[in-house]
Design an enzyme around this catalytic site. Structure first.
Site, mmCIF file in Angstrom:
data_model
loop_
_atom_site.group_PDB
_atom_site.id
_atom_site.type_symbol
_atom_site.label_atom_id
_atom_site.label_comp_id
_atom_site.label_asym_id
_atom_site.label_seq_id
_atom_site.Cartn_x
_atom_site.Cartn_y
_atom_site.Cartn_z
ATOM 1 N N TYR A 1 0.856 -1.192 0.000
ATOM 2 C CA TYR A 1 0.000 0.000 0.000
ATOM 3 C C TYR A 1 0.888 1.237 0.000
ATOM 4 C CZ TYR A 1 -3.215 3.652 1.565
ATOM 5 O OH TYR A 1 -3.951 4.804 1.661
ATOM 6 N N GLU B 1 -3.724 7.511 -4.033
ATOM 7 C CA GLU B 1 -3.643 6.230 -3.330
ATOM 8 C C GLU B 1 -3.391 5.106 -4.333
ATOM 9 O OE1 GLU B 1 -6.187 4.502 0.272
ATOM 10 O OE2 GLU B 1 -7.267 4.317 -1.626
#
Length: 387
Positions: free
Chosen positions: A109, A198
């Site tokens: 991530y 993101e």
């Protein structure tokens, strides 16, 4: 402003970040023509909506061949997709993104965003890619690191980049690729006025390449006027019709799920008004800030906007007259109430500039309007009125 995944990946590609080859289709007839641009024999089919959790809701499919791709695309196009972020009403799928399947070795991530508290750019890194970062933060916070970087033209230096990617334990070759990615994300955030980028997941493929497998980008609405190329990416089908209408009149409006409509001038006062409604056991139907210098016409449009929500059982107007005059607000309320044939309880609390004149306008209107002496009294009266 939000954009779709395929649009975010085009921006990533423009700035040199690694993404898979993909195509977007707006109707099924485009599939045969565009699929020839992809070289792999396996594909990932993704519904394009402005919400997370698509995979769990059936909006992401790995397909083995063209025949299966066509079959799944037919099922997905036009489907109402319900995820934890769409609410029970869901979102209709009006476009599909098809990309070459990747051979995943590891998932990570990575995100960067504006950290308003420190006035810096925060990079968040985690070894738990493909999961909700909120869940990771709650259950395994040690698997997340945050690094904050000052705004600067040349972006993060080598030392800062090493800290950002330290949790990934990349090889020497992967570190070089990751450094370029971090610099690309930083440039996008600055040059496109993004508030959030993101990448989840960021993957290492089985042949040791780094790929941004999914991408989400949010942009600062207040900067869109100087980013016309971004405004072209806006998808009105993904936005609430009431919020679109509000933007036409320069009203700060967000629809919520409660029963008491709110009209307030000033964001802080609006938040306090919503809080006190909840304190008395009810839920606000919206956030609505008409601004400090709203005209009578603007107030009228705001009032119509609230009443267009079928869930609204009552309205609380809370105005502190500083720049805005209370008599202007009052006349706008009266005009709007007469136009829409007001049929729900209305409580008004006025304070500040010309509040006496505003109160007189409301009293002489022959409308059923309850006046309140303060915010506490206003919240109490509107909750009692709708019950």
């Amino acid at each position: 402003m939000n954009i779709h995944e395929h649009q975010a990946k085009e921006i990533l590609k423009e700035f040199g970040a690694p993404v898979s080859n993909g195509i977007v289709i707006y109707n099924l007839e485009e599939l045969d023509e565009k699929i020839s641009k992809l070289q792999e024999k396996e594909y990932v089919l993704k519904a394009q909506i402005h919400a997370g959790g698509r995979g769990k809701a059936g909006g992401v499919k790995l397909v083995k061949n063209l025949s299966e791709l066509k079959e799944q695309a037919k099922k997905m196009m036009g489907k109402i997709l319900i995820t934890h972020q769409t609410g029970p009403e869901g979102r209709k799928v009006n476009r599909l993104y098809i990309e070459e399947a990747s051979s995943i070795f590891k998932e990570f991530y990575l995100s960067c965003l504006i950290d308003r508290e420190s006035s810096k750019i925060a990079f968040i890194s985690s070894t738990e890619g493909g999961m909700d970062i909120e869940k990771v933060a709650k259950e395994t916070p040690k698997k997340i690191i945050t690094n904050k970087i000052d705004f600067k033209d040349d972006g993060p230096n080598d030392s800062e980049i090493k800290k950002i990617i330290s949790i990934f334990n990349f090889s020497a070759d992967q570190i070089k690729l990751a450094e370029n990615l971090i610099k690309s994300l930083f440039k996008i955030l600055i040059q496109k006025d993004a508030s959030l980028i993101e990448i989840n997941p960021l993957i290492i493929t089985k042949d040791n390449k780094i790929v941004c497998l999914d991408a989400k980008m949010n942009f600062d609405d207040n900067a869109i006027f100087r980013r016309p190329e971004l405004l072209k990416l806006r998808d009105l089908n993904e936005e609430d019709p009431a919020e679109i209408e509000a933007s036409k009149h320069d009203l700060a409006y967000i629809k919520l799920n409660g029963s008491i409509g709110c009209m307030v001038n000033g964001a802080g006062l609006a938040m306090a008004t919503m809080d006190i409604i909840k304190l008395y056991g009810e839920e606000p139907a919206n956030f609505l800030d008409v601004g400090g210098g709203a005209s009578k016409e603007k107030v009228t449009e705001a009032f119509k906007l609230i009443l267009a929500d079928k869930n609204v059982k009552g309205i609380l107007i809370n105005i502190f007259g500083g720049i805005m005059r209370c008599d202007v607000l009052a006349q706008g309320v009266v005009d709007a109430a007469k136009q829409v044939n007001l049929s729900v309880p209305l409580v008004v609390r006025l304070a500040g500039t010309n509040f006496k004149e505003g109160t007189e306008i409301l009293e002489k209107s022959n409308l059923k309007i309850l006046s309140a002496s303060d915010l506490n009294d206003a919240a109490k009266k509107i909750v009692e009125a709708i019950k």
